[in-house]
Design a protein around this motif. Structure first.
Motif, PDB file in Angstrom:
ATOM      1  N   MET A   1      -7.297 -21.356 -19.919  1.00  0.00           N
ATOM      2  CA  MET A   1      -6.558 -20.275 -19.307  1.00  0.00           C
ATOM      3  C   MET A   1      -7.541 -19.336 -18.627  1.00  0.00           C
ATOM      4  O   MET A   1      -8.282 -18.627 -19.294  1.00  0.00           O
ATOM      5  N   PRO A   2      -7.589 -19.312 -17.290  1.00  0.00           N
ATOM      6  CA  PRO A   2      -8.489 -18.399 -16.584  1.00  0.00           C
ATOM      7  C   PRO A   2      -8.057 -16.940 -16.738  1.00  0.00           C
ATOM      8  O   PRO A   2      -6.889 -16.615 -16.578  1.00  0.00           O
ATOM      9  N   VAL A   3      -9.023 -16.091 -17.074  1.00  0.00           N
ATOM     10  CA  VAL A   3      -8.777 -14.655 -17.206  1.00  0.00           C
ATOM     11  C   VAL A   3      -9.931 -13.929 -16.526  1.00  0.00           C
ATOM     12  O   VAL A   3     -11.100 -14.256 -16.760  1.00  0.00           O
ATOM     13  N   VAL A   4      -9.602 -12.938 -15.699  1.00  0.00           N
ATOM     14  CA  VAL A   4     -10.636 -12.114 -15.090  1.00  0.00           C
ATOM     15  C   VAL A   4     -10.297 -10.651 -15.365  1.00  0.00           C
ATOM     16  O   VAL A   4      -9.153 -10.229 -15.223  1.00  0.00           O
ATOM     17  N   GLU A   5     -11.304  -9.909 -15.816  1.00  0.00           N
ATOM     18  CA  GLU A   5     -11.147  -8.477 -16.036  1.00  0.00           C
ATOM     19  C   GLU A   5     -12.026  -7.754 -15.027  1.00  0.00           C
ATOM     20  O   GLU A   5     -13.220  -8.024 -14.920  1.00  0.00           O
ATOM     21  N   ILE A   6     -11.426  -6.836 -14.316  1.00  0.00           N
ATOM     22  CA  ILE A   6     -12.138  -6.033 -13.322  1.00  0.00           C
ATOM     23  C   ILE A   6     -12.283  -4.637 -13.907  1.00  0.00           C
ATOM     24  O   ILE A   6     -11.290  -4.030 -14.317  1.00  0.00           O
ATOM     25  N   LYS A   7     -13.500  -4.139 -13.954  1.00  0.00           N
ATOM     26  CA  LYS A   7     -13.732  -2.798 -14.487  1.00  0.00           C
ATOM     27  C   LYS A   7     -14.150  -1.898 -13.337  1.00  0.00           C
ATOM     28  O   LYS A   7     -15.075  -2.230 -12.583  1.00  0.00           O
ATOM     29  N   VAL A   8     -13.473  -0.763 -13.209  1.00  0.00           N
ATOM     30  CA  VAL A   8     -13.762   0.197 -12.143  1.00  0.00           C
ATOM     31  C   VAL A   8     -13.740   1.606 -12.719  1.00  0.00           C
ATOM     32  O   VAL A   8     -13.180   1.847 -13.787  1.00  0.00           O
ATOM     33  N   ILE A   9     -14.327   2.525 -11.977  1.00  0.00           N
ATOM     34  CA  ILE A   9     -14.254   3.934 -12.345  1.00  0.00           C
ATOM     35  C   ILE A   9     -12.912   4.473 -11.861  1.00  0.00           C
ATOM     36  O   ILE A   9     -12.519   4.253 -10.707  1.00  0.00           O
ATOM     37  N   GLU A  10     -12.225   5.154 -12.747  1.00  0.00           N
ATOM     38  CA  GLU A  10     -10.917   5.720 -12.438  1.00  0.00           C
ATOM     39  C   GLU A  10     -10.991   6.642 -11.218  1.00  0.00           C
ATOM     40  O   GLU A  10     -11.916   7.439 -11.083  1.00  0.00           O
ATOM     41  N   GLY A  11     -10.014   6.501 -10.324  1.00  0.00           N
ATOM     42  CA  GLY A  11      -9.914   7.387  -9.171  1.00  0.00           C
ATOM     43  C   GLY A  11     -10.651   6.925  -7.933  1.00  0.00           C
ATOM     44  O   GLY A  11     -10.640   7.625  -6.920  1.00  0.00           O
ATOM     45  N   VAL A  12     -11.301   5.770  -7.981  1.00  0.00           N
ATOM     46  CA  VAL A  12     -12.059   5.293  -6.819  1.00  0.00           C
ATOM     47  C   VAL A  12     -11.172   4.465  -5.893  1.00  0.00           C
ATOM     48  O   VAL A  12     -11.207   4.634  -4.681  1.00  0.00           O
TER      49      VAL A  12
ATOM     50  N   ARG B   1      -1.396 -21.842 -12.587  1.00  0.00           N
ATOM     51  CA  ARG B   1      -0.884 -20.559 -12.071  1.00  0.00           C
ATOM     52  C   ARG B   1      -0.251 -19.710 -13.186  1.00  0.00           C
ATOM     53  O   ARG B   1      -0.519 -18.518 -13.298  1.00  0.00           O
ATOM     54  N   GLN B   2       0.611 -20.311 -13.992  1.00  0.00           N
ATOM     55  CA  GLN B   2       1.314 -19.551 -15.028  1.00  0.00           C
ATOM     56  C   GLN B   2       0.398 -19.087 -16.164  1.00  0.00           C
ATOM     57  O   GLN B   2       0.776 -18.208 -16.945  1.00  0.00           O
ATOM     58  N   ALA B   3      -0.789 -19.637 -16.254  1.00  0.00           N
ATOM     59  CA  ALA B   3      -1.720 -19.266 -17.318  1.00  0.00           C
ATOM     60  C   ALA B   3      -2.891 -18.425 -16.803  1.00  0.00           C
ATOM     61  O   ALA B   3      -3.811 -18.122 -17.550  1.00  0.00           O
ATOM     62  N   THR B   4      -2.855 -18.052 -15.534  1.00  0.00           N
ATOM     63  CA  THR B   4      -3.954 -17.294 -14.926  1.00  0.00           C
ATOM     64  C   THR B   4      -3.650 -15.802 -15.000  1.00  0.00           C
ATOM     65  O   THR B   4      -2.573 -15.357 -14.610  1.00  0.00           O
ATOM     66  N   HIS B   5      -4.620 -15.051 -15.507  1.00  0.00           N
ATOM     67  CA  HIS B   5      -4.440 -13.607 -15.695  1.00  0.00           C
ATOM     68  C   HIS B   5      -5.580 -12.848 -15.020  1.00  0.00           C
ATOM     69  O   HIS B   5      -6.736 -13.265 -15.077  1.00  0.00           O
ATOM     70  N   ALA B   6      -5.243 -11.716 -14.411  1.00  0.00           N
ATOM     71  CA  ALA B   6      -6.245 -10.803 -13.858  1.00  0.00           C
ATOM     72  C   ALA B   6      -5.756  -9.386 -14.145  1.00  0.00           C
ATOM     73  O   ALA B   6      -4.568  -9.093 -13.995  1.00  0.00           O
TER      74      ALA B   6
END
Length: 70
Positions: free
Chosen positions: A1-12, A38-43
């Protein structure tokens, strides 16, 4: 199951920019993993409060990053 987490600074980034990030990265993962995944892909995006993120040893806030974007 592909998972991607994007981390950003709030408000940018705007809501639309964040929507584009998760959609485009999801599509890239699906292209690599195959349509059947597709149904198992999360971002998702995690926002860190402004000034609680350091780059090169110095805390950065949303305004610092916006200035870097131009």
């Amino acid at each position: 199951m592909p998972v991607v987490e994007i981390k950003v600074i709030e408000g940018v980034f705007t809501h639309e920019e964040k929507r584009q990030m998760v959609e485009r990265l999801s599509e890239a993962l699906i292209e690599i993993a195959g349509e059947q995944m597709r149904q198992a892909t999360h971002a998702f995006i995690t926002e860190t409060p402004s000034a609680e993120w350091a780059i090169g040893g110095g805390a950065k806030n949303a305004e610092d990053i916006k200035a870097m974007r131009g």
